[in-house]
Design a protein around this motif. Structure first.
Motif, PDB file in Angstrom:
ATOM      1  N   GLY A 123       0.806  -1.216   0.000  1.00 57.98           N
ATOM      2  CA  GLY A 123       0.000   0.000   0.000  1.00 57.98           C
ATOM      3  C   GLY A 123       0.839   1.265   0.000  1.00 57.98           C
ATOM      4  O   GLY A 123       0.404   2.312  -0.473  1.00 57.98           O
ATOM      5  N   ALA A 124       2.051   1.171   0.521  1.00 60.35           N
ATOM      6  CA  ALA A 124       2.972   2.306   0.538  1.00 60.35           C
ATOM      7  C   ALA A 124       3.726   2.452  -0.785  1.00 60.35           C
ATOM      8  O   ALA A 124       4.559   3.348  -0.923  1.00 60.35           O
ATOM      9  N   GLY A 125       3.447   1.559  -1.744  1.00 64.23           N
ATOM     10  CA  GLY A 125       4.051   1.669  -3.068  1.00 64.23           C
ATOM     11  C   GLY A 125       5.228   0.763  -3.334  1.00 64.23           C
ATOM     12  O   GLY A 125       5.797   0.798  -4.419  1.00 64.23           O
ATOM     13  N   HIS A 126       5.618  -0.046  -2.370  1.00 63.32           N
ATOM     14  CA  HIS A 126       6.741  -0.963  -2.567  1.00 63.32           C
ATOM     15  C   HIS A 126       6.280  -2.202  -3.329  1.00 63.32           C
ATOM     16  O   HIS A 126       5.102  -2.551  -3.311  1.00 63.32           O
ATOM     17  N   THR A 127       7.209  -2.878  -3.987  1.00 68.13           N
ATOM     18  CA  THR A 127       6.922  -4.146  -4.633  1.00 68.13           C
ATOM     19  C   THR A 127       7.196  -5.247  -3.625  1.00 68.13           C
ATOM     20  O   THR A 127       8.303  -5.349  -3.102  1.00 68.13           O
TER      21      THR A 127
END
Length: 54
Positions: free
Chosen positions: A24-28
């Motif tokens: 959700g924080a944009g990490h893969t």
């Protein structure tokens, strides 16, 4: 800065929480879990989390 993260035991508990939070924080997120055909199906099919079958 986005990162690639590997989490084991992502089907339940802290692993599941951290997988969803980090994705959700944009990490893969590359996550491993058991039983992706049954009880973990919703987690395995969700968003930015790449599931690696154990």
């Amino acid at each position: 800065m986005t990162k690639v993260i590997i989490i084991t035991g992502a089907g339940t508990g802290m692993g599941r929480l951290m997988s969803r939070t980090l994705a959700g924080a944009g990490h893969t997120v590359n996550a491993t879990m058991r039983f992706i055909e049954a009880r973990n199906r919703d987690t395995a099919e969700g968003g930015r989390i790449n599931v690696l079958d154990n």
